[in-house]
Write a protein that holds these residues in place. Sequence first.
Motif, PDB file in Angstrom:
ATOM      1  N   PRO A 274       0.814  -1.219   0.000  1.00 10.29           N
ATOM      2  CA  PRO A 274       0.000   0.000   0.000  1.00 10.29           C
ATOM      3  C   PRO A 274       0.849   1.271   0.000  1.00 10.29           C
ATOM      4  O   PRO A 274       0.410   2.303  -0.505  1.00 10.29           O
ATOM      5  CB  PRO A 274      -0.822  -0.115   1.286  1.00 10.29           C
ATOM      6  CG  PRO A 274      -0.103  -1.104   2.134  1.00 10.29           C
ATOM      7  CD  PRO A 274       0.632  -2.023   1.212  1.00 10.29           C
ATOM      8  N   VAL A 275       2.043   1.179   0.544  1.00 10.76           N
ATOM      9  CA  VAL A 275       2.909   2.361   0.564  1.00 10.76           C
ATOM     10  C   VAL A 275       3.413   2.645  -0.857  1.00 10.76           C
ATOM     11  O   VAL A 275       3.312   3.762  -1.369  1.00 10.76           O
ATOM     12  CB  VAL A 275       4.092   2.170   1.548  1.00 10.76           C
ATOM     13  CG1 VAL A 275       5.042   3.356   1.491  1.00 10.76           C
ATOM     14  CG2 VAL A 275       3.568   1.971   2.952  1.00 10.76           C
ATOM     15  N   TYR A 276       3.945   1.596  -1.499  1.00 12.93           N
ATOM     16  CA  TYR A 276       4.444   1.759  -2.872  1.00 12.93           C
ATOM     17  C   TYR A 276       3.331   2.286  -3.788  1.00 12.93           C
ATOM     18  O   TYR A 276       3.544   3.174  -4.606  1.00 12.93           O
ATOM     19  CB  TYR A 276       4.974   0.423  -3.418  1.00 12.93           C
ATOM     20  CG  TYR A 276       5.401   0.537  -4.865  1.00 12.93           C
ATOM     21  CD1 TYR A 276       6.670   1.003  -5.197  1.00 12.93           C
ATOM     22  CD2 TYR A 276       4.511   0.242  -5.898  1.00 12.93           C
ATOM     23  CE1 TYR A 276       7.046   1.157  -6.525  1.00 12.93           C
ATOM     24  CE2 TYR A 276       4.880   0.393  -7.224  1.00 12.93           C
ATOM     25  CZ  TYR A 276       6.142   0.848  -7.529  1.00 12.93           C
ATOM     26  OH  TYR A 276       6.501   1.014  -8.841  1.00 12.93           O
TER      27      TYR A 276
ATOM     28  N   PRO B 177      13.083  -0.066  -5.420  1.00 17.19           N
ATOM     29  CA  PRO B 177      12.005   0.515  -4.617  1.00 17.19           C
ATOM     30  C   PRO B 177      11.171  -0.548  -3.904  1.00 17.19           C
ATOM     31  O   PRO B 177      11.469  -1.744  -3.981  1.00 17.19           O
ATOM     32  CB  PRO B 177      11.169   1.242  -5.673  1.00 17.19           C
ATOM     33  CG  PRO B 177      11.366   0.455  -6.931  1.00 17.19           C
ATOM     34  CD  PRO B 177      12.689  -0.282  -6.816  1.00 17.19           C
ATOM     35  N   GLY B 178      10.112  -0.091  -3.258  1.00 19.65           N
ATOM     36  CA  GLY B 178       9.157  -1.014  -2.633  1.00 19.65           C
ATOM     37  C   GLY B 178       9.716  -1.696  -1.404  1.00 19.65           C
ATOM     38  O   GLY B 178      10.799  -1.360  -0.917  1.00 19.65           O
TER      39      GLY B 178
ATOM     40  N   ALA C  74       9.332   2.956   5.677  1.00 20.25           N
ATOM     41  CA  ALA C  74       8.343   3.183   4.618  1.00 20.25           C
ATOM     42  C   ALA C  74       7.517   1.927   4.400  1.00 20.25           C
ATOM     43  O   ALA C  74       7.491   1.356   3.317  1.00 20.25           O
ATOM     44  CB  ALA C  74       9.061   3.580   3.329  1.00 20.25           C
ATOM     45  N   SER C  75       6.889   1.466   5.453  1.00 22.70           N
ATOM     46  CA  SER C  75       6.097   0.249   5.363  1.00 22.70           C
ATOM     47  C   SER C  75       5.038   0.266   6.438  1.00 22.70           C
ATOM     48  O   SER C  75       5.270   0.756   7.541  1.00 22.70           O
ATOM     49  CB  SER C  75       7.010  -0.972   5.560  1.00 22.70           C
ATOM     50  OG  SER C  75       6.238  -2.119   5.802  1.00 22.70           O
TER      51      SER C  75
ATOM     52  N   ASN D  62       1.708  -8.055   3.537  1.00 14.79           N
ATOM     53  CA  ASN D  62       1.333  -8.487   2.181  1.00 14.79           C
ATOM     54  C   ASN D  62       2.552  -8.944   1.388  1.00 14.79           C
ATOM     55  O   ASN D  62       2.497  -9.887   0.608  1.00 14.79           O
ATOM     56  CB  ASN D  62       0.694  -7.326   1.402  1.00 14.79           C
ATOM     57  CG  ASN D  62      -0.767  -7.170   1.720  1.00 14.79           C
ATOM     58  OD1 ASN D  62      -1.334  -8.007   2.408  1.00 14.79           O
ATOM     59  ND2 ASN D  62      -1.369  -6.105   1.225  1.00 14.79           N
ATOM     60  N   CYS D  63       3.659  -8.226   1.582  1.00  9.74           N
ATOM     61  CA  CYS D  63       4.883  -8.506   0.828  1.00  9.74           C
ATOM     62  C   CYS D  63       5.391  -9.921   1.138  1.00  9.74           C
ATOM     63  O   CYS D  63       5.757 -10.677   0.226  1.00  9.74           O
ATOM     64  CB  CYS D  63       5.955  -7.467   1.141  1.00  9.74           C
ATOM     65  SG  CYS D  63       6.128  -7.098   2.887  1.00  9.74           S
ATOM     66  N   SER D  64       5.377 -10.284   2.413  1.00  9.73           N
ATOM     67  CA  SER D  64       5.861 -11.617   2.792  1.00  9.73           C
ATOM     68  C   SER D  64       4.916 -12.695   2.264  1.00  9.73           C
ATOM     69  O   SER D  64       5.338 -13.781   1.872  1.00  9.73           O
ATOM     70  CB  SER D  64       5.949 -11.744   4.313  1.00  9.73           C
ATOM     71  OG  SER D  64       6.705 -10.681   4.834  1.00  9.73           O
TER      72      SER D  64
END
Lengths: 459, 217
Positions: free
Chosen positions: A320-322, A335-336, A358-359, A364-366
């Motif tokens: 959601p941040v990216y 990035p990200g 910045a997270s 979700n990423c994991s």
Amino acid sequence: MEIEAKHFKELYKKQIVKDRLRSNLSKATLQAVDSREESFKEVDFQFLRAQAKMIREESVSHLNELLSEFEDQARKNGCNIFYAQTPEKARAYVLDVAVRNNVKLIVKSKSMVTEEIELVPFLSEKGIETVETDLGEYIVQLAKEKPSHITTPAIHKSRTEIAELFHEKIGTEMNDDPKFLTAEARRVLREKFLAADMGISGANFLIAETGDAVIVENEGNARLSTSSTNVHVVVTGIEKVIPKFSDLRIFMRVLGRSSTGQKLTSYVSVLRGPRTEEEKDGPREVHIVLLDNGRSSLLGTDHQEVLNCIRCGACLNVCPVYRNIGGHAYGSVYPGPIGSLVTPMYFGEKNAPDLPFASSLCGNCSEVCPVGIEIHHQLLSLRHEIVAARKSRIERFLFKNYRKTMLRPGRYQMIGRFARALSKFSVVRRIMKPWTDYRDIPEFPSQSFREIYKSGKLN
Amino acid sequence: MEDDREKIFGSIRRGLRQAEQTDAARENRSPLKEPLSADFQIRFEKFNSELVKLGGEAYVLDDFKGISDFLLRHITDDAGVFIYDEVSGIYDSALSELRSSRTYKLSTDFENDYDKRDVAQFGSAILPCAACIAETGTIVLRNSMRLPAALATRLFVITEPVRLMASLDGLFTDSFRDAGGSNLFLVTGPSRTADIEKELVTGVHGPKEVYVIFHKE
């Protein structure tokens, strides 16, 4: 090497207000998320992920043996191997190869490591024209910008912006149809391929047992960059090595799906070295530059698993941040979520002190990582390290007193009363402005729960 | 130029920590939820459905006449045809009408290297393949076809049913690894990009059209 990530706080503020950027990003990333989900329906994702994680862990934890094996095999295949500890050394070697071969024009396919070492500006500065041939990379090169996504470099640009850019830089008519724009890029870049003297690519995997470099792509530009010239230089990181050729059956199934929602990317090149005597095309010279740039220093640390990354970009699409600030806000080629880890690790925490923050740590990423990196845990752990290293006296004072307050009910009640009284003054709201700019602050109640309970007004 | 090999290996050795033993181990089972049967027709249907989704087409043709008609129907321009000698050798009679009516060049007509400007002029390339993969609609090319396979606008592959594998599990094996050659090239449909607003466009750099013919005779 100083990078823009140092100024993340200023960068993201500039990006977050760009509504068009946010809408471009939202559309593109949500589409990528849907395609990914659809593409995994036919296969057992958990099985693939467990296998991919296991193989990458094995690869990284036996890096010295596997790199040696790869080096031996690749040399037997006729490749030249060069180890570079720093970007400077890698750049100097590539320049040396170009100069020795009297190269005037280089065609380059997409490679994060070449971005990391800023190879293209370096070669251009030395008078060697170096053209990005991946469509997205070509767009950002024309715009004199940096990629904003690992696999979709021009994700931040709309078709109209690209049409204007092509019109201005390569003289095409104003037409924002992606088919037209792609055909124009094909026309211009085809001529570059035919005139080029050297090709540069990255590598997605290096296979220890065969000495192969594996490149996955969709456009065919990597295939042309690696076969239309007499000299081919692969620039990649030391961590890209995997043990066996047969391991590709796992990675080929997870990489395309995670990255673009494809069962397999349009092209996979498994390159074993220069052309053989019977062949009528392909490079006569192949060089493989293996870059360290901080990677080996992660071995043995709590962050070793970050080296397992296969750069699919899935973590960016779900973040959601990216999605709200885009790739340029990170001030880094990576990035990200994964970039927030890799950037401070490769370029030093001093160069990217704010990226691990910045997270939202939503995880979700994991969840989507095809090699099972616990990205959000890694981010949290990096935050701990950065905070501990900062040793802020104010922070330490505050947290020490917070602890004391939470342990003593009397003190807790006293501070509660004090805070409630203080909240009535507008000066307090002004002090809290940086926080309340983006969040609503609730009204303080006039009494604490304990006081209300004691007064018997609860019912 | 001296490289940093020893420094990097020193750094790796200092840091290296063996990964904790995980429960997972390399398993040879296929990750496909529904493995394909060995029947050619079933494999072909899967291969074709995958290829069509990507913008390519696959056909089973029974005889040389069928192949000849197919090629004449699809190669209507006079941009020239590149024909790989192995195909020319096996399918000589299927290619004779094409050769008499279209400009063509055999791979053996190039005495030394392929001239890349010359190869780029060809509108079509007709190549053999080492294997096809039903799971993904993929064609596997090996050696000496780097430029024709990447530069032609239309790519035709003529092969036999026996080369159609069910899945990637059959490709990434020791026998393929040890078959030699300087490269393997997997082509899955036409060249494509979604770099502009995620809209899919085919034919960025490589072939815009891909056709696979299984010759059943």
